[in-house]
Design an enzyme around this catalytic site. Structure first.
Site, PDB file in Angstrom:
ATOM      1  N   LYS A  38       0.857  -1.196   0.000  1.00  0.00           N
ATOM      2  CA  LYS A  38       0.000   0.000   0.000  1.00  0.00           C
ATOM      3  C   LYS A  38       0.886   1.237   0.000  1.00  0.00           C
ATOM      4  O   LYS A  38       1.972   1.254   0.583  1.00  0.00           O
ATOM      5  CB  LYS A  38      -0.867  -0.020   1.265  1.00  0.00           C
ATOM      6  CG  LYS A  38      -1.730   1.201   1.435  1.00  0.00           C
ATOM      7  CD  LYS A  38      -2.382   1.252   2.779  1.00  0.00           C
ATOM      8  CE  LYS A  38      -3.331   0.108   2.973  1.00  0.00           C
ATOM      9  NZ  LYS A  38      -4.094   0.245   4.224  1.00  0.00           N
ATOM     10  N   LYS A  94      -7.011  -5.964  -2.600  1.00  0.00           N
ATOM     11  CA  LYS A  94      -7.951  -5.208  -1.760  1.00  0.00           C
ATOM     12  C   LYS A  94      -8.478  -4.024  -2.542  1.00  0.00           C
ATOM     13  O   LYS A  94      -7.708  -3.258  -3.115  1.00  0.00           O
ATOM     14  CB  LYS A  94      -7.253  -4.721  -0.481  1.00  0.00           C
ATOM     15  CG  LYS A  94      -6.857  -5.824   0.481  1.00  0.00           C
ATOM     16  CD  LYS A  94      -5.874  -5.343   1.544  1.00  0.00           C
ATOM     17  CE  LYS A  94      -6.358  -4.159   2.297  1.00  0.00           C
ATOM     18  NZ  LYS A  94      -5.359  -3.727   3.327  1.00  0.00           N
TER      19      LYS A  94
HETATM   20  O1  LIG Z   1      -4.950  -2.336   5.878  1.00  0.00           O
HETATM   21  C1  LIG Z   1      -4.377  -1.864   6.836  1.00  0.00           C
HETATM   22  C2  LIG Z   1      -4.571  -0.505   7.335  1.00  0.00           C
HETATM   23  O2  LIG Z   1      -4.969   0.390   6.325  1.00  0.00           O
HETATM   24  C3  LIG Z   1      -3.341  -0.049   8.013  1.00  0.00           C
HETATM   25  O3  LIG Z   1      -3.186   1.331   8.009  1.00  0.00           O
HETATM   26  P1  LIG Z   1      -3.205   2.180   9.376  1.00  0.00           P
HETATM   27  O4  LIG Z   1      -2.866   1.263  10.533  1.00  0.00           O
HETATM   28  O5  LIG Z   1      -2.136   3.231   9.134  1.00  0.00           O
HETATM   29  O6  LIG Z   1      -4.588   2.742   9.493  1.00  0.00           O
END
Ligand SMILES: O=C[C@H](O)COP(=O)(O)O
Length: 236
Positions: A38, A94
């Site tokens: 991501k 995803k």
């Molecule tokens: O898919 C996982 C989440 O989007 C993690 O990102 P975050 O912990 O920075 O919200």
């Protein structure tokens, strides 16, 4: 593909979002179960360039489950976005499903049969029928995340009964389930008790708790240990 089937007696597995091969190896070596590609510079569900995703998949191989974000569901059709990421070789794709109708959902799932995970944003609420709709369309799983990344975590947006109902509905319809959204180590005991298949992290496992900083392998290892500790306690 490593073992991914949800075994509902097992503790939740740890999903860690990474932005490149170096972080992917950091997460793998710290014990993460699923390495998720991501781009934290592109919002909550920003896609990395396909070549970066391909490099992450190649460096992980079959040592862990892999996934990659195809996009936040806006702009280009979600099916086209899924197809691009599916071609990189990651295990799962995803995609934010937003207000997609049944036809759009089915088209997206058909681009990568058995590999597409629908992402819902907690700020939008979670319709009780969304797991059934995603399963009927051919999705493999469903995940709740947060669109805002300014520190308001998932448990502050959706109460435990709502999250429990979502996980149960996913299980009823044979979907893998995931919970994520600005989670920290302190969230693990309560959320692990809801028995999702995955808990997803990035920001809480990065240096300074900032998702745009580097992933911290020691924090990843702490999350792995916390999940295993919860399971041992439940089993006792
Ligand atoms: O898919 C996982 C989440 O989007 C993690 O990102 P975050 O912990 O920075 O919200």
């Amino acid at each position: 593909m490593p073992e991914v089937e949800p075994t509902f007696s097992a503790p939740p597995r740890l999903l860690v979002s990474v932005r490149g091969p170096d972080e992917a190896l950091t997460a793998l070596q710290a014990g993460a179960d699923l390495i998720d590609a991501k781009d934290p510079e592109r919002g909550a569900l920003g896609a990395l360039p396909p070549e970066t995703v391909r490099a992450i998949a190649a460096c992980i191989g079959d040592r862990a489950v892999t996934s990659a974000v195809a996009g936040d569901g806006t702009g280009t059709a979600i099916a086209a976005a899924v197809a691009v990421i599916a071609a990189t070789g990651v295990d799962f794709i995803k995609i934010a499903v937003g207000s997609a109708d049944e036809a759009a959902l089915a088209q997206a799932a058909a681009r990568a049969p058995g590999r597409v995970i629908g992402v819902l944003f907690a700020e939008d609420g979670v319709a009780p029928d969304i797991p059934a709709r995603l399963a009927a369309a051919g999705f493999r799983g469903a995940m709740i995340d947060t669109r805002g990344k300014a520190g308001i975590a998932l448990p502050a947006l959706l109460a435990a009964p709502q999250l429990t109902a979502f996980v149960a509905a996913c299980r009823t319809h044979g979907l893998m389930s995931g919970l994520a959204g600005s989670l920290t180590l302190a969230d693990i005991p309560a959320l692990a008790g809801l028995a999702p298949d995955y808990l997803g992290f990035r920001g809480g496992l990065c240096q300074g708790g900032n998702r745009r900083q580097a992933l911290d392998g020691a924090r990843v290892a702490q999350a792995v240990d916390a999940l295993r500790t919860c399971h041992r306690a439940d089993a006792a």
